[in-house]
Design a protein around this motif. Structure first.
Motif: not given
Length: 254
Positions: A53-60, A110-121
């Protein structure tokens, strides 16, 4: 080891995301997130494994690595705190993504992330800038290895390190850099040896350019001197700024 949603620390997500995306987007990502604690030297991804899934590295820190024709390990890229994980800029069939240190990744649906990419510039902009920062880091690393001698690469790392490793500023051009990667990782990143790293740091200290507070903390005393040792001009030294994902990882002042 993955933790359930309830163990996601909102403060860490806020540090990496909330200032750059819409509040409703942050909340949607938070609800879909789960945390993964990754031990140093653990494999996050290698060819043949299921697409994460897509994510963000918060630490390390994570490292893209491969073995060269001579069998020696090569680190061809770093993932640093704040970077997007899962969009593999360095993808190759002979490459793996491993944890250079203990790390925490927040994965999103990923589905949530992809949908948000489309809706949030604003999220699209952050995603684009993050991807370009990783590409720029690869270009800078390629330039450094191809154009600079080993001691010049070490000097360049000390100049650029404040943008992706902990840095405690003490004046405009002085501060304490914490080497978050071990000597072997630094050597493989710079295409040299741990012995060369140690020898170069000792030489820089003898010249008064740095002070080794301990094996991992380096006090930068003479930035101009490091620029000269890196065979850079003051203008080209600014290229080191592209090592940053978005901003320096500041720690409290001494």
């Amino acid at each position: 080891m993955s933790k359930p949603n309830g163990d996601v620390h909102c403060s860490e997500m806020q540090t990496r995301l909330q200032d750059t995306i819409q509040a409703q987007t942050f909340e949607a990502l938070r609800r879909s997130a789960h945390a993964q604690k990754v031990a140093a030297k653990s494999v996050v991804w290698k060819d043949g494994m299921e697409q994460p899934e897509i994510g963000i590295l918060c630490q390390g820190y994570l490292r893209f690595q491969r073995n060269g024709l001579d069998g020696r390990r090569q680190i061809v890229g770093l993932v640093v705190p704040g970077d997007i994980v899962g969009e593999r800029v360095c993808r190759r069939s002979d490459m793996s993504l491993e944890a250079a240190t203990d790390a925490t990744i927040y994965w999103f649906d990923r589905k949530v992330y992809d949908a948000l990419l489309r809706s949030d510039p604003l999220l699209r902009r952050k995603h684009y800038l993050n991807s370009m920062a990783q590409v720029d880091r690869l270009r800078w690393l390629t330039l450094m290895i191809g154009a600079l001698r080993p001691n010049e690469r070490v000097a360049t790392l000390l100049l650029s390190g404040k943008f992706f490793m902990p840095w405690r500023a003490q004046s405009h051009d002085r501060g304490v850099l914490t080497l978050a990667l071990n000597r072997r990782d630094i050597a493989d990143l710079l295409a040299t040896t741990p012995e060369t790293i140690c020898r170069t740091l000792k030489a820089f200290e003898k010249e008064g350019l740095i002070e080794m507070i301990d094996p991992v903390q380096v006090r930068v005393l003479d930035r101009a001197g490091l620029v000269a040792r890196a065979a850079l001009t003051e203008e080209s030294a600014g290229l080191a700024d592209i090592m940053q994902p978005h901003r320096a990882i500041e720690t409290s002042a001494a």
